[in-house]
Design a protein around this motif. Structure first.
Motif, PDB file in Angstrom:
ATOM      1  N   GLU A   1       0.833  -1.189   0.000  1.00 55.75           N
ATOM      2  CA  GLU A   1       0.000   0.000   0.000  1.00 55.75           C
ATOM      3  C   GLU A   1       0.878   1.253   0.000  1.00 55.75           C
ATOM      4  OE1 GLU A   1      -4.016  -0.222   1.687  1.00 55.75           O
ATOM      5  OE2 GLU A   1      -3.106   1.129   3.135  1.00 55.75           O
ATOM      6  N   ARG A   2       1.932   1.205   0.784  1.00 53.58           N
ATOM      7  CA  ARG A   2       2.882   2.322   0.821  1.00 53.58           C
ATOM      8  C   ARG A   2       3.504   2.525  -0.566  1.00 53.58           C
ATOM      9  NH1 ARG A   2       5.262   4.812   4.873  1.00 53.58           N
ATOM     10  NH2 ARG A   2       3.084   4.743   5.452  1.00 53.58           N
ATOM     11  N   LEU A   3       3.875   1.419  -1.181  1.00 54.55           N
ATOM     12  CA  LEU A   3       4.438   1.463  -2.534  1.00 54.55           C
ATOM     13  C   LEU A   3       3.446   2.117  -3.489  1.00 54.55           C
ATOM     14  CD1 LEU A   3       6.765   0.176  -4.425  1.00 54.55           C
ATOM     15  CD2 LEU A   3       5.069  -1.562  -4.915  1.00 54.55           C
ATOM     16  N   TYR A   4       2.184   1.687  -3.421  1.00 56.36           N
ATOM     17  CA  TYR A   4       1.146   2.266  -4.284  1.00 56.36           C
ATOM     18  C   TYR A   4       1.022   3.767  -4.035  1.00 56.36           C
ATOM     19  CZ  TYR A   4      -3.322   3.677  -6.110  1.00 56.36           C
ATOM     20  OH  TYR A   4      -4.288   4.364  -6.790  1.00 56.36           O
ATOM     21  N   LEU A   5       0.931   4.142  -2.752  1.00 50.62           N
ATOM     22  CA  LEU A   5       0.721   5.559  -2.410  1.00 50.62           C
ATOM     23  C   LEU A   5       1.849   6.429  -2.951  1.00 50.62           C
ATOM     24  CD1 LEU A   5      -0.754   7.837  -0.918  1.00 50.62           C
ATOM     25  CD2 LEU A   5       0.511   7.215   1.138  1.00 50.62           C
ATOM     26  N   ARG A   6       3.085   6.012  -2.693  1.00 56.87           N
ATOM     27  CA  ARG A   6       4.230   6.823  -3.151  1.00 56.87           C
ATOM     28  C   ARG A   6       4.257   6.936  -4.669  1.00 56.87           C
ATOM     29  NH1 ARG A   6       8.942   5.048   1.181  1.00 56.87           N
ATOM     30  NH2 ARG A   6       8.252   6.501   2.784  1.00 56.87           N
ATOM     31  N   ALA A   7       4.006   5.807  -5.351  1.00 56.24           N
ATOM     32  CA  ALA A   7       4.026   5.819  -6.817  1.00 56.24           C
ATOM     33  C   ALA A   7       2.894   6.703  -7.349  1.00 56.24           C
ATOM     34  CB  ALA A   7       3.901   4.393  -7.349  1.00 56.24           C
ATOM     35  N   MET A   8       1.725   6.599  -6.723  1.00 57.76           N
ATOM     36  CA  MET A   8       0.572   7.364  -7.177  1.00 57.76           C
ATOM     37  C   MET A   8       0.824   8.873  -7.003  1.00 57.76           C
ATOM     38  SD  MET A   8      -2.268   9.168  -6.116  1.00 57.76           S
ATOM     39  CE  MET A   8      -2.798   8.717  -4.446  1.00 57.76           C
ATOM     40  N   LEU A   9       1.332   9.260  -5.844  1.00 58.23           N
ATOM     41  CA  LEU A   9       1.582  10.693  -5.594  1.00 58.23           C
ATOM     42  C   LEU A   9       2.599  11.243  -6.599  1.00 58.23           C
ATOM     43  CD1 LEU A   9       1.749  10.632  -1.686  1.00 58.23           C
ATOM     44  CD2 LEU A   9      -0.073  11.648  -3.062  1.00 58.23           C
ATOM     45  N   LYS A  10       3.617  10.476  -6.852  1.00 56.17           N
ATOM     46  CA  LYS A  10       4.671  10.891  -7.766  1.00 56.17           C
ATOM     47  C   LYS A  10       4.148  11.031  -9.194  1.00 56.17           C
ATOM     48  CE  LYS A  10       9.529   9.662  -8.192  1.00 56.17           C
ATOM     49  NZ  LYS A  10      10.529   8.662  -7.824  1.00 56.17           N
ATOM     50  N   ARG A  11       3.299  10.096  -9.604  1.00 58.19           N
ATOM     51  CA  ARG A  11       2.793  10.089 -10.975  1.00 58.19           C
ATOM     52  C   ARG A  11       1.681  11.123 -11.171  1.00 58.19           C
ATOM     53  NH1 ARG A  11       1.416  10.321 -15.404  1.00 58.19           N
ATOM     54  NH2 ARG A  11       1.176   8.738 -17.012  1.00 58.19           N
ATOM     55  N   MET A  12       0.816  11.277 -10.150  1.00 58.43           N
ATOM     56  CA  MET A  12      -0.383  12.096 -10.321  1.00 58.43           C
ATOM     57  C   MET A  12      -0.167  13.584 -10.066  1.00 58.43           C
ATOM     58  SD  MET A  12      -3.026  10.577 -11.524  1.00 58.43           S
ATOM     59  CE  MET A  12      -4.213  11.872 -11.121  1.00 58.43           C
ATOM     60  N   THR A  13       0.782  13.938  -9.213  1.00 55.09           N
ATOM     61  CA  THR A  13       0.964  15.360  -8.904  1.00 55.09           C
ATOM     62  C   THR A  13       1.247  16.169 -10.175  1.00 55.09           C
ATOM     63  OG1 THR A  13       1.668  14.800  -6.668  1.00 55.09           O
ATOM     64  CG2 THR A  13       2.157  17.024  -7.399  1.00 55.09           C
ATOM     65  N   PRO A  14       2.202  15.772 -11.019  1.00 57.28           N
ATOM     66  CA  PRO A  14       2.419  16.543 -12.258  1.00 57.28           C
ATOM     67  C   PRO A  14       1.214  16.506 -13.206  1.00 57.28           C
ATOM     68  CG  PRO A  14       3.939  14.668 -12.104  1.00 57.28           C
ATOM     69  CD  PRO A  14       3.210  14.720 -10.835  1.00 57.28           C
ATOM     70  N   VAL A  15       0.446  15.398 -13.211  1.00 58.96           N
ATOM     71  CA  VAL A  15      -0.739  15.315 -14.071  1.00 58.96           C
ATOM     72  C   VAL A  15      -1.720  16.445 -13.730  1.00 58.96           C
ATOM     73  CG1 VAL A  15      -2.805  13.928 -14.583  1.00 58.96           C
ATOM     74  CG2 VAL A  15      -0.564  12.824 -14.486  1.00 58.96           C
ATOM     75  N   LEU A  16      -1.855  16.728 -12.439  1.00 60.43           N
ATOM     76  CA  LEU A  16      -2.836  17.733 -12.012  1.00 60.43           C
ATOM     77  C   LEU A  16      -2.277  19.146 -12.007  1.00 60.43           C
ATOM     78  CD1 LEU A  16      -4.494  15.683  -9.168  1.00 60.43           C
ATOM     79  CD2 LEU A  16      -5.520  16.290 -11.364  1.00 60.43           C
ATOM     80  N   GLN A  17      -0.974  19.247 -12.090  1.00 60.65           N
ATOM     81  CA  GLN A  17      -0.314  20.561 -12.039  1.00 60.65           C
ATOM     82  C   GLN A  17      -0.864  21.492 -13.133  1.00 60.65           C
ATOM     83  OE1 GLN A  17       2.497  20.417  -9.782  1.00 60.65           O
ATOM     84  NE2 GLN A  17       2.901  22.607  -9.822  1.00 60.65           N
ATOM     85  N   GLU A  18      -0.943  20.963 -14.334  1.00 68.40           N
ATOM     86  CA  GLU A  18      -1.330  21.782 -15.483  1.00 68.40           C
ATOM     87  C   GLU A  18      -2.741  22.366 -15.336  1.00 68.40           C
ATOM     88  OE1 GLU A  18      -1.914  21.306 -20.203  1.00 68.40           O
ATOM     89  OE2 GLU A  18      -0.716  19.750 -19.244  1.00 68.40           O
ATOM     90  N   PRO A  19      -3.766  21.527 -15.089  1.00 64.68           N
ATOM     91  CA  PRO A  19      -5.103  22.109 -14.947  1.00 64.68           C
ATOM     92  C   PRO A  19      -5.228  23.042 -13.744  1.00 64.68           C
ATOM     93  CG  PRO A  19      -5.129  19.759 -14.405  1.00 64.68           C
ATOM     94  CD  PRO A  19      -3.809  20.049 -15.038  1.00 64.68           C
ATOM     95  N   VAL A  20      -4.491  22.768 -12.679  1.00 66.26           N
ATOM     96  CA  VAL A  20      -4.578  23.658 -11.513  1.00 66.26           C
ATOM     97  C   VAL A  20      -3.961  25.012 -11.851  1.00 66.26           C
ATOM     98  CG1 VAL A  20      -3.678  24.036  -9.174  1.00 66.26           C
ATOM     99  CG2 VAL A  20      -4.796  21.877  -9.738  1.00 66.26           C
ATOM    100  N   LEU A  21      -2.813  24.994 -12.534  1.00 65.11           N
ATOM    101  CA  LEU A  21      -2.191  26.268 -12.928  1.00 65.11           C
ATOM    102  C   LEU A  21      -3.112  27.010 -13.908  1.00 65.11           C
ATOM    103  CD1 LEU A  21       1.583  25.293 -13.237  1.00 65.11           C
ATOM    104  CD2 LEU A  21       0.409  26.430 -11.334  1.00 65.11           C
ATOM    105  N   GLU A  22      -3.774  26.259 -14.798  1.00 66.42           N
ATOM    106  CA  GLU A  22      -4.738  26.876 -15.701  1.00 66.42           C
ATOM    107  C   GLU A  22      -5.845  27.579 -14.904  1.00 66.42           C
ATOM    108  OE1 GLU A  22      -6.719  24.188 -18.519  1.00 66.42           O
ATOM    109  OE2 GLU A  22      -8.369  25.652 -18.631  1.00 66.42           O
TER     110      GLU A  22
END
Lengths: 210, 210
Positions: free
Chosen positions: A117-138
């Motif tokens: 679960e820890r592995l999933y969480l860390r991987a998810m945060l790392k992968r998803m944060t940049p994905v959401l960066q663009e629309p949030v900055l928009e």
């Protein structure tokens, strides 16, 4: 070049077969031999790609993160949905809920597998944060969102969503969920600094579950 | 009645000795025999209270949660501190940071011990949410906080604080921390619905760390 491609294909075959077996038979009940039989390879070939069954499960979890991120990216491209709804839908969509995932999810959430679960969480945060960066900055550009710490806002929303709804940190009862989802969306709205009620329609969808 | 009390005292003796040993020698390196020697009891007596060394560690973790909650409660009683600062200080103070806790914390955070971390998190959320309920409701009454979901707001702040600063979910670098703490306080402020900048002075304390 061709050999590299074939290796990647073989690895994927192992992952697909293993995922199917883990879902059908359960992780514990699946042996490496079961996987070999389906893929039609020798033990040595398996060990060329993975050192253990556990490593296969870890690779599957990273695949799940990747699939979730792609679903989120797809939703974020749909400009017909209002930006803030799009972001929240993307966050919800990326959580592993696809068909047959229940067994793997179960595996992920067994207390004994807290490491996965820890592995999933860390991987998810790392992968998803940049994905959401663009629309949030928009959203900040378009004066819909107002915040000083966009990255940390995304990190917080992803973390809360995961811990609350995918990983049962609070052990809430089924009947608590509509309220908990509404509260989560309300807090996300506040962190994003939208106009109060920007997500109102979206929030009401979950009220109807009550 | 006397017997019950003595049993509780004996159990505490085991916990105190074990915690000291776990800190000094490490959990793995400590044997049940080491604990027996210090407390001066027979193996049978140990097994009357605990089924394993692991169970002792679990009990120590619950003690750590309890100690944290008491620290928080003490701070919350100090009416000389402005309410919102008091709440944030209480949240920060309850995290296990006391002397010698590093070794136990290390144990808690080893990936192999993710199960213990989950145990800590659930126990902490359960114990701390009601502790913060009272001051948050007071803040709403006094028109300092504005929110529809006080319980969920507390749960979110506790969860974020723990995952971000006690359990290294993001694997941030040391130099990121001042910004991350400021962002956390800013998001907490927003979820509580304080006047913007209510925590400004408090936030600046962490800026000075940069």
């Amino acid at each position: 070049m061709k050999i590299v491609k074939e290796a990647e294909v073989r690895k994927q075959e192992i992952l697909v077969a293993a995922r199917e077996l883990f879902i059908k038979k359960g992780y514990e009940q699946t042996s490496i031999n079961d996987i070999l039989k389906i893929v039609g390879i020798a033990k040595g070939t398996f060990y060329y790609y993975f050192t253990s069954k556990r490593e296969v499960l870890e690779a599957i979890i990273l695949d799940i993160v990747e699939e979730g991120a792609r679903k989120a990216e797809k939703i974020l491209k749909d400009k017909s949905i209002p930006l803030v709804n799009r972001i929240m839908m993307a966050i919800m969509a990326q959580a592993p809920e696809f068909e047959g995932s229940d067994k793997i999810k179960e595996e992920l959430h067994k207390v004994e597998n807290a490491k996965l679960e820890r592995l999933y969480l860390r991987a998810m945060l790392k992968r998803m944060t940049p994905v959401l960066q663009e629309p949030v900055l928009e959203g900040i550009d378009r004066d819909i969102f107002h915040m000083e710490y966009p990255t940390e806002c995304i990190e917080s929303i992803l973390l809360l969503g995961h811990m609350m709804f995918d990983c049962d940190a609070f052990q809430w009862k089924m009947e608590d969920y509509p309220r908990k989802i509404q509260a989560f969306l309300c807090n996300a709205e506040r962190m994003l600094g939208t106009k109060e009620g920007e997500l109102k329609e979206f929030i009401q969808m979950f009220g109807q579950l009550e």
